[in-house]
Design an enzyme around this catalytic site. Structure first.
Site, short mmCIF file in Angstrom:
data_model
loop_
_atom_site.label_atom_id
_atom_site.label_comp_id
_atom_site.label_asym_id
_atom_site.label_seq_id
_atom_site.Cartn_x
_atom_site.Cartn_y
_atom_site.Cartn_z
N HIS A 280 27.53 36.15 29.24
CA HIS A 280 26.45 36.38 30.20
C HIS A 280 25.31 35.38 29.98
O HIS A 280 24.72 34.88 30.94
CB HIS A 280 25.88 37.80 30.03
CG HIS A 280 26.85 38.89 30.33
ND1 HIS A 280 27.39 39.69 29.36
CD2 HIS A 280 27.38 39.33 31.50
CE1 HIS A 280 28.20 40.58 29.90
NE2 HIS A 280 28.21 40.38 31.21
N ARG B 150 34.30 44.71 27.05
CA ARG B 150 35.35 45.66 26.63
C ARG B 150 35.95 45.30 25.27
O ARG B 150 36.61 46.14 24.66
CB ARG B 150 36.44 45.75 27.69
CG ARG B 150 35.96 46.42 28.96
CD ARG B 150 37.06 46.87 29.90
NE ARG B 150 36.54 47.76 30.91
CZ ARG B 150 36.21 47.40 32.15
NH1 ARG B 150 36.37 46.15 32.54
NH2 ARG B 150 35.73 48.28 33.00
#
Ligand code: PAF
Length: 281
Positions: free
Chosen positions: A36, A186
């Site tokens: 990100h 995840r």
């Protein structure tokens, strides 16, 4: 950095920000990692002002998926974004995004079918819906998404063209750990052992791409890659396919722009990845 969670406040903050030049948006669901932050960096290069959204979007989770378990860490995420030079963090509540009586859907045909669309029915409708809303709310000039979610990127590109959003969509290359595993929120679900075994995923993909470049038959190569994942600790494979990078059509022979796409489960966690078959010249 302004942290905003109400739409009315967002509108005036965006009006103000847009006087400073081009505004880029990085939509996220939080639990931020280096991937990100790479998107934020690319946004800072592409625009004058950067907004990030954090919203865990219920509309893109199917029944039995990890909506409740999805990691939420707004304070920590906000601190990282502030340090990264983000101007505005849009972090609305579910009620702010989906008010009582909400009844609208967005569906993108074609590129949303197959791959993750086959095993996660409705997922890309939920993604397209929330991204359309985020585009209307933040009104960016540019929006950036990771290539790790390549099908999502294709769905969003199609949606932005079809719905006349005057927004440049930029796909940013996947950020990987040293062993090649693509960064993903995840990955945090994996035990230390599972995390080590997960390196089998990029290894199998790279080996398959090399075998395809060497001229081996795609069906055999893909079978061998699936077997090596199962031997390496993955318990099931949703798909491992070669498709065209532009419209995601299935390919049975290597051609320019071909990519390998995979989704496989380890320790109950579904990991996805994709790589180009041939490295760009
Ligand atoms: O990639 C994600 O994190 C999400 O799918 C997105 C694009 C923020 C929409 O909720």
């Amino acid at each position: 950095m302004q942290l905003i969670n109400r739409l009315a406040a967002l509108r005036s903050a965006v009006d103000q920000l847009k006087t400073g030049g081009k505004l880029a948006l990085v939509p996220t669901m939080g639990a931020l990692h280096a991937g990100h932050l790479r998107l934020v960096e690319a946004a800072r290069d592409a625009a004058d002002r950067v907004a990030v959204s954090i919203f865990v979007n219920p509309a893109q989770f199917g029944p039995g998926e990890d909506l409740d378990a999805y990691p939420r860490q707004l304070e920590e995420d906000a601190a990282r974004l502030k340090a990264a030079g983000v101007d505005l963090l849009w972090a609305p509540s579910t009620e702010e995004v989906y008010a009582p009586g909400f009844a609208t859907s967005v569906r993108v045909d074609g590129v949303s079918e197959g791959l993750c669309g086959a095993s996660r029915p409705g997922h890309f409708d939920g993604v397209a819906l929330v991204v359309a809303k985020l585009f209307n709310q933040v009104r960016p000039d540019i929006a950036l998404f990771g290539q790790k979610d390549f099908q999502q990127l294709a769905v969003i590109r199609r949606m932005a063209v079809d719905l006349d959003f005057p927004i440049e969509i930029i796909g940013v290359p996947t950020v990987r750990d040293a062993d090649g595993l693509a960064l993903s929120s995840r990955n945090a679900y994996l035990t230390a052992e599972g995390r080590m075994q997960a390196a089998a995923l990029p290894a199998a993909m790279q080996a398959a791409a090399a075998a395809l470049r060497a001229g081996n038959a795609p069906a055999t190569v893909l079978d061998e890659a699936k077997n090596s994942l199962l031997r390496g600790g993955f318990t099931s494979i949703d798909y491992l396919e070669m498709r065209a990078g532009d419209d995601l059509r299935l390919l049975d022979r290597v051609q320019d722009g071909a990519r390998l796409f995979v989704a496989a489960r380890i320790e109950g966690t579904r990991l996805i990845d994709n790589i180009p078959v041939a490295m760009p010249a």
